[in-house]
Design a protein around this motif. Sequence first.
Motif, PDB file in Angstrom:
ATOM      1  N   LEU A  97       0.835  -1.196   0.000  1.00  0.00           N
ATOM      2  CA  LEU A  97       0.000   0.000   0.000  1.00  0.00           C
ATOM      3  C   LEU A  97       0.874   1.251   0.000  1.00  0.00           C
ATOM      4  O   LEU A  97       0.635   2.185  -0.774  1.00  0.00           O
ATOM      5  N   HIS A  98       1.885   1.267   0.858  1.00  0.00           N
ATOM      6  CA  HIS A  98       2.790   2.409   0.906  1.00  0.00           C
ATOM      7  C   HIS A  98       3.442   2.632  -0.469  1.00  0.00           C
ATOM      8  O   HIS A  98       3.538   3.781  -0.943  1.00  0.00           O
ATOM      9  N   ARG A  99       3.864   1.563  -1.106  1.00  0.00           N
ATOM     10  CA  ARG A  99       4.524   1.687  -2.411  1.00  0.00           C
ATOM     11  C   ARG A  99       3.613   2.351  -3.434  1.00  0.00           C
ATOM     12  O   ARG A  99       4.061   3.163  -4.257  1.00  0.00           O
ATOM     13  N   LYS A 100       2.321   2.026  -3.399  1.00  0.00           N
ATOM     14  CA  LYS A 100       1.397   2.518  -4.414  1.00  0.00           C
ATOM     15  C   LYS A 100       0.849   3.912  -4.127  1.00  0.00           C
ATOM     16  O   LYS A 100       0.278   4.545  -5.020  1.00  0.00           O
ATOM     17  N   LYS A 153       3.251  10.300   2.527  1.00  0.00           N
ATOM     18  CA  LYS A 153       3.200   8.954   3.117  1.00  0.00           C
ATOM     19  C   LYS A 153       4.430   8.716   3.972  1.00  0.00           C
ATOM     20  O   LYS A 153       5.508   9.280   3.746  1.00  0.00           O
ATOM     21  N   HIS A 154       4.244   7.850   4.969  1.00  0.00           N
ATOM     22  CA  HIS A 154       5.327   7.491   5.882  1.00  0.00           C
ATOM     23  C   HIS A 154       4.964   6.154   6.505  1.00  0.00           C
ATOM     24  O   HIS A 154       3.800   5.908   6.838  1.00  0.00           O
ATOM     25  N   ILE A 155       5.966   5.282   6.660  1.00  0.00           N
ATOM     26  CA  ILE A 155       5.725   4.003   7.331  1.00  0.00           C
ATOM     27  C   ILE A 155       6.875   3.706   8.277  1.00  0.00           C
ATOM     28  O   ILE A 155       8.046   3.865   7.917  1.00  0.00           O
ATOM     29  N   ASP A 156       6.532   3.336   9.510  1.00  0.00           N
ATOM     30  CA  ASP A 156       7.493   2.900  10.525  1.00  0.00           C
ATOM     31  C   ASP A 156       7.349   1.403  10.716  1.00  0.00           C
ATOM     32  O   ASP A 156       6.228   0.899  10.882  1.00  0.00           O
TER      33      ASP A 156
END
Length: 553
Positions: free
Chosen positions: A281-284, A289-292
């Motif tokens: 999901l983050h890639r798309k 956007k930010h992911i930890d």
Amino acid sequence: MTNYTTKGMLAFLLALFFVTTGPATAGQSALFPTMSLVAGVLNQPLFPVSDAYTTNDDVVVYSEDGVNIEANVFIPSTGQSSYPAIIFISSWGLNEYEYLSAAGRLAEQGYIVLSYTTRGWGESGGLIDTAGPKDVADLSAVIDWLIANTPADPQRIGTAGISYGAGISLLGAAQDTRIKAVAAMSGWGSLVESLYAQQTPRLVWGELLTLTGDLLGRPDPEIHELWDNVKNHRNVEETISWASIRSPLNYVDQLNANGTAVYQAQNFGDDLFQPNSPLELHRKLTGPKHIDLQAGTHAFVEIIGMLGDGDTHIWNNVSRWFDSHLKGEDTPIDQQQPVQMKVKLTDRYEGFSDFPVPSAQPESWYLHPRTAFREGALRDTPFQSWFSRSIGISSWAGTLADTGIPLASQLFEQAKAPITAPIRLLGRDRSIWFRTARLSSDLKIRGIPTTTVQVTPKSDSLQLVAYLYDMDWTGTGKLISHGPITLPSTSPGETVALDIDLVATAYDVPAGNRLALVLDTRDVLYKHPDARATKVDFEFSSHQASRLTIPAL
């Protein structure tokens, strides 16, 4: 102990808490967040108190189908004409009082904060919709109420939640353009992948969720029917259709069109919502956007943050995310790379510009068969021989290679206590394993390991579980990652190539150790397709290459 007795005991403990701390200081006590969360779980709310805001615990929102949604709201008392607003959505099995301490902190920072109980739980009406269209409609009804009844700025609304609340936050943001920012913690990208990735039912978590629904909520009867479908590989297309409607990945175009700012936090040891689909999901996503990512089991890292003062990596980033995207402030999260991975068994986060990690290049090893006197090997070149070889294993029992104690072992990993296995002592009749030579330098794994194996099922069904280990000189392996695959129906005697995705990870294998790949046929996390013992042969020949591929810095 009856519910009445439990609540009576809780009332006594809360009274003792206030007597010992004093009413003026209770909200500032280090114990307060823990007491508030425990009290909230038992539907006995313990609100923080501050001159910076007022609270209202009598909020009832009626959704489009007339179902009542129970809520509470914190409103800053500084007298501004409007404020940014955050909506907390309750987790599976919990209620509107889950986030009281976090709500108080955010209200002190100038946010209106509304928390509500999703339908089918607590005092809210209706049946559990499992993040379906009714849950999404409920969120929009809550936003309507918030705008009509508080000084919330309609242009500055965010949603947040852990687990169930994370998924509904993302699904709601895809459908309601008024949601400008989301903080989704321990959520999912694809519910199909979460329940049935690589055709493997997630037994422990599925049973736990359905049991919780029966004990604490009012589940729609279809939940049990669909879970039985998953466990028994029955009516698969119907079940996938149901889960697809509830998968944020299928609405990524809407999220991108809305420009929603999406923050995610995921745990490497989350065996309910494994991080692969949130990473996809983050890639798309094309908006902010930010992911930890860090070690730990489902939701536990986030809950630990709620038990304290909120001064943790994740909760600080949640606050910064909303400050940045609802208040327009410059915050430290704006300076961080959007992909942050905490390397397992360390305290170190590393930042990357994207996922897959651009600087992580694939390194491949080929699987070479064991002999009576030699261990299976991972080598740089494919297996070459004038003669093909087959090595068979059976599922009559599991092995000491596993994912540990469900829920508990992943908690220990968070405390830097790895899941281990004695690689050289694994039963040769039930497993097959391969190892590299000693590494000449550190191997820094960042991403999703994969393996392709050539196998010939000997039974009508098949399950394999791949485990990747950091193996030291004693033969003890520390679990790096794992991944299952299931064939509920096979053609016995027909050789097939199976591609197995392992769970995304960040792990450093030190120089001098070996990388080890173990394959067996059972793990307690997953439902085996056959109550009987199944058999499978691993095939090795010059024209049938099996390999392990690692994304490494």
